[in-house]
Design an enzyme around this catalytic site. Structure first.
Site, mmCIF file in Angstrom:
data_model
loop_
_atom_site.group_PDB
_atom_site.id
_atom_site.type_symbol
_atom_site.label_atom_id
_atom_site.label_comp_id
_atom_site.label_asym_id
_atom_site.label_seq_id
_atom_site.Cartn_x
_atom_site.Cartn_y
_atom_site.Cartn_z
ATOM 1 N N HIS A 77 0.825 -1.222 0.000
ATOM 2 C CA HIS A 77 0.000 0.000 0.000
ATOM 3 C C HIS A 77 0.846 1.254 0.000
ATOM 4 C CE1 HIS A 77 -3.070 -2.918 0.811
ATOM 5 N NE2 HIS A 77 -3.989 -1.986 0.634
ATOM 6 N N SER B 295 -6.387 4.026 -5.921
ATOM 7 C CA SER B 295 -5.765 4.683 -4.790
ATOM 8 C C SER B 295 -5.837 6.218 -4.929
ATOM 9 C CB SER B 295 -4.316 4.204 -4.738
ATOM 10 O OG SER B 295 -3.745 4.572 -3.556
ATOM 11 N N CYS C 207 -8.882 2.778 5.430
ATOM 12 C CA CYS C 207 -9.798 2.937 4.301
ATOM 13 C C CYS C 207 -10.116 4.424 4.139
ATOM 14 C CB CYS C 207 -11.064 2.125 4.538
ATOM 15 S SG CYS C 207 -12.270 2.307 3.221
HETATM 16 C C1 2AL Z 1 -4.674 3.859 1.082
HETATM 17 C C2 2AL Z 1 -4.971 4.041 -0.277
HETATM 18 O O1 2AL Z 1 -4.135 4.199 -1.172
HETATM 19 N N1 2AL Z 1 -6.320 4.014 -0.404
HETATM 20 C C3 2AL Z 1 -6.847 3.812 0.835
HETATM 21 O O2 2AL Z 1 -8.058 3.741 1.081
HETATM 22 N N2 2AL Z 1 -5.828 3.728 1.733
HETATM 23 N N3 2AL Z 1 -3.383 3.837 1.562
HETATM 24 C C4 2AL Z 1 -3.101 3.694 2.881
HETATM 25 N N4 2AL Z 1 -1.787 3.702 3.207
HETATM 26 O O3 2AL Z 1 -3.986 3.581 3.742
#
Ligand code: 2AL
Length: 176
Positions: free
Chosen positions: A69, A86, A124
């Site tokens: 991520h 993302s 999220c």
């Molecule tokens: C992310 C992401 O890219 N989209 C999301 O909902 N959460 N990244 C993150 N490190 O929590």
């Protein structure tokens, strides 16, 4: 896209992986693995198959998923190299609109988190905004590593659910 579960079940694996390969960020191997669990009776069953695959991984595998991520408001957002999913999630949560003090706080806390746990902070974004993200980041930094690993994976599953719902129609009679 918004396809019926019957259409999903009929997809050859190349198409299946092309369409669903990023429901868990940069982990198309998960999608490729659950293809053999078709037919799914519902979107919920599809989601459950992904969830079960993740749960069966050793802790190192779960940490690997977290490491796929991108940081929130991180380098990939700045340089335009996020996946489309993302980017939409991060911009929706205002991650591209932080003022300079918020941006430096986010960067500092993200780095502290990675240093402490060895994987990035995952949340999220579509269920949060910049205030709740910053608060969660700072609170979760106080957790123990196993707690945070489980917490991160819970968030991965929420992200996955929303991504799936953008691709597959929910059958009103067959939610689970
Ligand atoms: C992310 C992401 O890219 N989209 C999301 O909902 N959460 N990244 C993150 N490190 O929590």
């Amino acid at each position: 896209m918004n396809m019926e579960i019957a259409t999903v079940n009929a997809l050859p694996y190349e198409d299946f992986v092309n369409i669903f390969g990023n429901v868990v960020e940069k982990c198309p191997i998960i999608t490729a693995a659950v293809w053999s669990r078709r037919p799914f009776v519902s979107l919920g069953a599809f989601e459950a198959a992904i969830s079960e695959f993740i749960d069966a991984l050793p802790e190192s595998g779960k940490e690997g998923i977290l490491r796929c991520h991108p940081d929130l408001a991180g380098r990939d957002l700045q340089s335009g190299t996020l996946t489309q999913e993302s980017r939409e999630e991060q911009t929706g949560a205002g991650m591209d609109a932080l003022d300079s003090s918020e941006a430096s706080r986010m960067a500092r806390l993200n780095n502290e988190y990675k240093e402490r746990f060895g994987f990035p902070f995952v949340i999220c974004a579509r269920m949060n905004d910049k205030a709740t993200i910053l608060r969660q980041l700072s609170e979760r930094l106080g957790n123990e590593r196993p707690v945070e690993r489980a917490r991160g994976i819970e968030e991965v599953k929420k992200i996955c659910r929303l991504r799936l719902q953008g691709l597959v129609l929910i059958d009103a009679l067959n939610k689970l």
